[in-house]
Design an enzyme around this catalytic site. Structure first.
Site, PDB file in Angstrom:
ATOM      1  N   GLU A  32       0.836  -1.208   0.000  1.00  0.00           N
ATOM      2  CA  GLU A  32       0.000   0.000   0.000  1.00  0.00           C
ATOM      3  C   GLU A  32       0.866   1.251   0.000  1.00  0.00           C
ATOM      4  OE1 GLU A  32      -3.024  -0.001  -1.195  1.00  0.00           O
ATOM      5  OE2 GLU A  32      -3.724  -1.282   0.448  1.00  0.00           O
ATOM      6  N   HIS A  33       0.511   2.179  -0.846  1.00  0.00           N
ATOM      7  CA  HIS A  33       1.268   3.428  -1.006  1.00  0.00           C
ATOM      8  C   HIS A  33       2.711   3.146  -1.424  1.00  0.00           C
ATOM      9  CE1 HIS A  33      -1.878   6.234   0.251  1.00  0.00           C
ATOM     10  NE2 HIS A  33      -2.247   5.280   1.087  1.00  0.00           N
ATOM     11  N   LEU A 126     -12.483   0.837  -3.169  1.00  0.00           N
ATOM     12  CA  LEU A 126     -12.401  -0.368  -4.003  1.00  0.00           C
ATOM     13  C   LEU A 126     -12.271   0.043  -5.471  1.00  0.00           C
ATOM     14  CD1 LEU A 126     -15.140  -2.527  -2.201  1.00  0.00           C
ATOM     15  CD2 LEU A 126     -12.662  -2.623  -1.880  1.00  0.00           C
ATOM     16  N   SER A 127     -11.897   1.287  -5.694  1.00  0.00           N
ATOM     17  CA  SER A 127     -11.565   1.789  -7.031  1.00  0.00           C
ATOM     18  C   SER A 127     -12.730   1.912  -7.992  1.00  0.00           C
ATOM     19  CB  SER A 127     -10.509   0.914  -7.687  1.00  0.00           C
ATOM     20  OG  SER A 127      -9.264   1.311  -7.293  1.00  0.00           O
ATOM     21  N   GLU A 161      -6.717  10.521 -13.731  1.00  0.00           N
ATOM     22  CA  GLU A 161      -6.646  10.829 -12.296  1.00  0.00           C
ATOM     23  C   GLU A 161      -5.675  11.979 -12.042  1.00  0.00           C
ATOM     24  OE1 GLU A 161      -8.260   9.455  -9.725  1.00  0.00           O
ATOM     25  OE2 GLU A 161      -9.189   7.771 -10.775  1.00  0.00           O
ATOM     26  N   ASP A 173      -4.336   0.871  -9.499  1.00  0.00           N
ATOM     27  CA  ASP A 173      -5.768   0.598  -9.683  1.00  0.00           C
ATOM     28  C   ASP A 173      -6.100   0.350 -11.149  1.00  0.00           C
ATOM     29  OD1 ASP A 173      -5.723   1.226  -7.022  1.00  0.00           O
ATOM     30  OD2 ASP A 173      -6.705   3.169  -7.243  1.00  0.00           O
TER      31      ASP A 173
HETATM   32  C1  GLA Z   1      -5.116   4.675  -4.315  1.00  0.00           C
HETATM   33  C2  GLA Z   1      -4.311   5.033  -5.555  1.00  0.00           C
HETATM   34  C3  GLA Z   1      -3.295   3.946  -5.886  1.00  0.00           C
HETATM   35  C4  GLA Z   1      -2.447   3.581  -4.671  1.00  0.00           C
HETATM   36  C5  GLA Z   1      -3.326   3.345  -3.444  1.00  0.00           C
HETATM   37  C6  GLA Z   1      -2.519   3.173  -2.193  1.00  0.00           C
HETATM   38  O1  GLA Z   1      -5.907   3.554  -4.568  1.00  0.00           O
HETATM   39  O2  GLA Z   1      -5.163   5.228  -6.663  1.00  0.00           O
HETATM   40  O3  GLA Z   1      -2.490   4.366  -6.971  1.00  0.00           O
HETATM   41  O4  GLA Z   1      -1.490   4.552  -4.423  1.00  0.00           O
HETATM   42  O5  GLA Z   1      -4.239   4.405  -3.230  1.00  0.00           O
HETATM   43  O6  GLA Z   1      -1.738   2.023  -2.268  1.00  0.00           O
END
Ligand code: GLA
Length: 386
Positions: A32-33, A126-127, A161, A173
């Protein structure tokens, strides 16, 4: 869902749709990140997603309608005027994608009508936004028979984005939503975009998704802030180290040189990026040898790092993940996605799902005052024609 959507399409646009597509949402198992730090991510596409229907028009008008945002109504704009408009609300995501597709493909010389409907809970990390981006691209690709590769569309989604919406997100994502495969996660090296499909099989364990149901606020600005803290930490390290991203460092190297970063907060952010990248590689190895316990521990460590060093969790996500970690039959739990609100995931024995939901709900209601939600969904393909 599709049958009802077809009827709605005809009543809205007075014509039958020509093409249809589905784009999933995603969870991130771990990593993550790390995607804007040149590190590894380990996401999987999920069966919750966004459906779309489309037809070409004779003029240059684009009309977009979402069954999820009926109060916003029909959004219309001209193919020649593709700028961000706040009042276009959700439709700015497809609009950004359309703008960059028009720049790249001269074949797109007529307008079109699109109807979308999704079952990804909104703002649940969840994108849903990357899902609508990739969906739009796949619909337009079919309408105009574009020679559009998945990777090109993935980059257009990220550009939407970054440049259209103003969120400096990484590529995770869009990549997983573009490239996902049923029953598989993807280990992606965001520095090179090399990737590997990994069976997402956990023996007797399953992934449970737990939603805080917290309304998101300020997520974008805090996200951008984290990213620039990492960039600033990187440039401090670059005084002595010949590296292009934090993802190139082992923990040992980081510890040796961390005092080059003078600011305590930025040092913590960089520490998370480096340690999370190592955990992601270890989690991949653990999964390859079916060591689910190890995998679970790494999920717990990831959450702790996101809480203490990266500070993107908050009481709602902490309550979900930390309560889940204590439930019998749970091997590990962590927040997933950008953080601040949205969802956490838990790796839970299939006989303990109800216990997990009961124990986590009770604690969450007691502490937070309203209910969380739980989802159990399969791992899906990436964006596809249906
Ligand atoms: C969001 C961003 C991703 C990623 C995550 C964290 O989903 O769109 O690119 O950085 O946060 O891991």
């Amino acid at each position: 869902m599709l049958e009802a959507m077809r009827e709605k399409f005809e009543s809205l646009f007075d014509v039958k749709p020509e093409v249809s597509a589905f784009a999933p949402g995603r969870i991130n198992l771990i990593g993550e990140h790390t995607d804007y730090n040149g590190g590894y991510v380990f996401p999987a596409a999920i069966e919750l997603g966004t459906y779309g229907l489309a037809v070409k028009r004779e003029d240059k008008l684009v009309r977009l309608y979402s069954n999820n945002f009926e109060t916003v109504g029909m959004i219309s704009f001209d193919l020649e005027h593709l700028d961000f408009h706040k009042e276009h609300d959700w439709a700015n995501y497809p609009k950004g994608v359309i703008k960059y597709l028009v720049e790249a493909f001269s074949e797109i010389n007529q307008g079109f009508d699109i109807l979308v409907e999704g079952n990804i809970p909104n703002g649940a990390s969840l994108s849903s936004s990357a899902s609508i981006e990739l969906l739009t691209g796949w619909l337009v690709k079919q309408l105009f028979n574009l020679n559009l590769e998945r990777l090109e569309l993935i980059k257009i989604g990220q550009r939407t984005e970054n440049q259209f919406m103003g969120v400096n997100s990484g590529i995770m994502d869009q990549f997983i939503i573009g490239m996902g495969k049923a029953e598989h996660a993807i280990l992606l090296d965001t520095a090179t975009l090399d990737y590997e499909y990994v069976p997402a099989k956990f023996g007797d364990y399953v992934i449970s998704i737990m939603n805080t149901n917290k309304r998101r606020s300020l997520t974008e600005s805090k996200y951008n802030e984290r990213r620039s803290e990492c960039e600033s930490a990187l440039s401090s390290l670059q005084q002595k180290l010949n590296i292009e991203s934090l993802g190139e460092l082992t923990m040992e190297q980081f510890e040796k040189h961390q005092m080059l970063i003078k600011d305590d907060v930025k040092r913590k952010r960089a520490k998370h990026a480096v340690s999370e990248n190592e955990r992601t590689k270890l989690a991949y190895q653990a999964l390859s040898v079916n060591d689910f316990e190890k995998f679970g521990h790494l999920l717990n460590d990831s959450h702790a790092s996101l809480k203490d060093d990266y500070e993107v969790t908050g009481i709602e996500l902490d309550t979900l993940a930390e309560t889940a970690q204590q439930v019998e039959g749970v091997l590990g739990a962590r927040m997933t996605g950008a953080g601040f609100a949205g969802c956490a995931i838990a790796l839970v024995h299939k006989n303990q799902i109800q216990a997990l939901e009961d124990e986590v709900s009770n604690k969450y209601i007691e502490k937070i005052g309203y209910e969380p939600s739980f989802y159990h969904v399969g791992i899906s393909d990436g964006v596809k024609i249906i």
